[in-house]
Structure formats: C-alpha cells, structure tokens
Motif scaffolding. Structure first.
Motif, PDB file in Angstrom:
ATOM      1  N   PHE A  91     -50.799   1.847  -5.821  1.00 35.77           N
ATOM      2  CA  PHE A  91     -51.864   1.104  -6.500  1.00 35.77           C
ATOM      3  C   PHE A  91     -52.536   1.978  -7.562  1.00 35.77           C
ATOM      4  N   GLY A  92     -52.788   3.234  -7.231  1.00 39.03           N
ATOM      5  CA  GLY A  92     -53.376   4.153  -8.207  1.00 39.03           C
ATOM      6  C   GLY A  92     -52.460   4.375  -9.398  1.00 39.03           C
ATOM      7  N   GLY A  93     -51.162   4.485  -9.146  1.00 35.42           N
ATOM      8  CA  GLY A  93     -50.205   4.653 -10.238  1.00 35.42           C
ATOM      9  C   GLY A  93     -50.172   3.447 -11.156  1.00 35.42           C
ATOM     10  N   LEU A 132     -42.663   4.909 -20.273  1.00 34.12           N
ATOM     11  CA  LEU A 132     -43.786   5.698 -19.775  1.00 34.12           C
ATOM     12  C   LEU A 132     -44.451   4.995 -18.601  1.00 34.12           C
ATOM     13  N   TYR A 133     -44.646   3.693 -18.715  1.00 35.49           N
ATOM     14  CA  TYR A 133     -45.252   2.885 -17.652  1.00 35.49           C
ATOM     15  C   TYR A 133     -44.427   2.993 -16.366  1.00 35.49           C
ATOM     16  N   GLN A 134     -43.136   2.839 -16.485  1.00 35.89           N
ATOM     17  CA  GLN A 134     -42.270   2.910 -15.311  1.00 35.89           C
ATOM     18  C   GLN A 134     -42.230   4.317 -14.717  1.00 35.89           C
ATOM     19  N   ALA A 135     -42.249   5.337 -15.571  1.00 34.36           N
ATOM     20  CA  ALA A 135     -42.215   6.720 -15.079  1.00 34.36           C
ATOM     21  C   ALA A 135     -43.482   7.065 -14.308  1.00 34.36           C
ATOM     22  N   ILE A 136     -44.626   6.641 -14.811  1.00 36.00           N
ATOM     23  CA  ILE A 136     -45.891   6.915 -14.120  1.00 36.00           C
ATOM     24  C   ILE A 136     -45.892   6.265 -12.745  1.00 36.00           C
ATOM     25  N   ILE A 137     -45.490   5.015 -12.669  1.00 31.60           N
ATOM     26  CA  ILE A 137     -45.466   4.317 -11.387  1.00 31.60           C
ATOM     27  C   ILE A 137     -44.458   4.964 -10.439  1.00 31.60           C
ATOM     28  N   LEU A 138     -43.303   5.350 -10.943  1.00 32.07           N
ATOM     29  CA  LEU A 138     -42.290   5.991 -10.104  1.00 32.07           C
ATOM     30  C   LEU A 138     -42.785   7.325  -9.547  1.00 32.07           C
ATOM     31  N   CYS A 167     -52.655   1.336 -11.646  1.00 28.75           N
ATOM     32  CA  CYS A 167     -53.920   1.316 -12.388  1.00 28.75           C
ATOM     33  C   CYS A 167     -53.913   2.331 -13.530  1.00 28.75           C
ATOM     34  N   ILE A 168     -53.454   3.533 -13.260  1.00 24.60           N
ATOM     35  CA  ILE A 168     -53.415   4.567 -14.310  1.00 24.60           C
ATOM     36  C   ILE A 168     -52.410   4.194 -15.397  1.00 24.60           C
ATOM     37  N   ALA A 169     -51.241   3.713 -14.999  1.00 21.13           N
ATOM     38  CA  ALA A 169     -50.235   3.314 -15.989  1.00 21.13           C
ATOM     39  C   ALA A 169     -50.736   2.155 -16.842  1.00 21.13           C
ATOM     40  N   SER A 170     -51.451   1.230 -16.228  1.00 19.68           N
ATOM     41  CA  SER A 170     -52.003   0.104 -16.987  1.00 19.68           C
ATOM     42  C   SER A 170     -53.076   0.576 -17.962  1.00 19.68           C
ATOM     43  N   ALA A 171     -53.920   1.505 -17.526  1.00 17.32           N
ATOM     44  CA  ALA A 171     -54.970   2.019 -18.411  1.00 17.32           C
ATOM     45  C   ALA A 171     -54.378   2.777 -19.594  1.00 17.32           C
ATOM     46  N   ILE A 172     -53.233   3.408 -19.400  1.00 12.86           N
ATOM     47  CA  ILE A 172     -52.608   4.168 -20.479  1.00 12.86           C
ATOM     48  C   ILE A 172     -51.770   3.269 -21.382  1.00 12.86           C
ATOM     49  N   CYS A 173     -51.017   2.349 -20.802  1.00 16.84           N
ATOM     50  CA  CYS A 173     -50.000   1.629 -21.573  1.00 16.84           C
ATOM     51  C   CYS A 173     -50.414   0.246 -22.072  1.00 16.84           C
ATOM     52  N   VAL A 174     -51.359  -0.400 -21.449  1.00 16.75           N
ATOM     53  CA  VAL A 174     -51.691  -1.759 -21.868  1.00 16.75           C
ATOM     54  C   VAL A 174     -52.506  -1.798 -23.167  1.00 16.75           C
ATOM     55  N   PRO A 175     -53.550  -0.966 -23.327  1.00 14.25           N
ATOM     56  CA  PRO A 175     -54.285  -1.016 -24.607  1.00 14.25           C
ATOM     57  C   PRO A 175     -53.406  -0.558 -25.764  1.00 14.25           C
ATOM     58  N   ASP A 176     -53.752  -0.992 -26.952  1.00 12.53           N
ATOM     59  CA  ASP A 176     -52.976  -0.661 -28.149  1.00 12.53           C
ATOM     60  C   ASP A 176     -53.496   0.652 -28.735  1.00 12.53           C
ATOM     61  N   ILE A 231     -51.664   5.673   2.705  1.00 12.18           N
ATOM     62  CA  ILE A 231     -51.623   6.628   1.595  1.00 12.18           C
ATOM     63  C   ILE A 231     -50.561   6.218   0.580  1.00 12.18           C
ATOM     64  N   THR A 232     -49.424   5.762   1.056  1.00  6.78           N
ATOM     65  CA  THR A 232     -48.353   5.314   0.159  1.00  6.78           C
ATOM     66  C   THR A 232     -48.807   4.126  -0.673  1.00  6.78           C
ATOM     67  N   VAL A 233     -49.438   3.166  -0.040  1.00  6.28           N
ATOM     68  CA  VAL A 233     -49.902   1.970  -0.749  1.00  6.28           C
ATOM     69  C   VAL A 233     -50.978   2.341  -1.768  1.00  6.28           C
ATOM     70  N   TYR A 234     -51.924   3.198  -1.385  1.00  2.00           N
ATOM     71  CA  TYR A 234     -52.969   3.623  -2.319  1.00  2.00           C
ATOM     72  C   TYR A 234     -52.392   4.397  -3.502  1.00  2.00           C
TER      73      TYR A 234
END
Length: 94
Positions: free
Chosen positions: A46-48, A16-22, A50-59, A40-43
C-alpha cells in the motif's frame, strides 16, 4: 503552464511506477516473512502504491517529453494526405 508527456515519457513513467511498486512489494514480503506478519507485507504494498502514485500521477516537469505531440490547427476537418485511414476509406468505396 501545462506540460505534456510524449509516448517515451509516458513509457518511462509507467516503468518507474511498476518498479517502485515491485521494490516495495518484495521488501515488504521479505520483512513480513521474517517477522511472520502479513500485515507488514500489505502495508508495504500500500505504501509503495501511494508513493508511486504521488511520483508518477502528477504531470511533473521531469516527465515533459522532448518531442511534444503536434496537433492540427483548430477548424481542420480533412485528414492529412498520408493518413492510412483515408487509404482504407478509398478501398471501401471502390
């Protein structure tokens, strides 16, 4: 109350983490290409992240595994009889 993810839940979370970033990276590249802005590409990447980390890092509860790991009781120092490590140790001794 702590939740623990088993290996299947961890695999799902990593995919899921990799799919969100991709998805964010491809969308950012396409938009950045047509708008001729690398920013825009860099942002977007970076946004992907941040969102993937917020979804996947917490338990979260959705990642709680159906087969939690079985731990040995406290104070046990001997290995279980079916351990492959014990068989390897016996071969070294002989």
């Amino acid at each position: 109350m702590a939740m623990h993810a088993d290996m299947e839940a961890q695999r799902f979370c990593e995919q899921l983490y990799q799919a969100i970033i991709l998805i964010f990276s491809v969308a950012g590249f396409i938009v950045g290409y047509f708008m001729e802005s690398f920013r825009i590409t860099v942002y977007a990447v970076f946004g992907g992240v941040c969102i993937a980390s917020a979804i996947c890092v917490p338990d979260w509860g959705i990642f709680a595994g159906k087969d939690p790991p079985v731990w040995l009781p406290e104070g046990i120092t001997k290995r279980p009889p079916n351990s492959g490590i014990k068989a390897a140790e016996e071969k070294k001794e002989t």
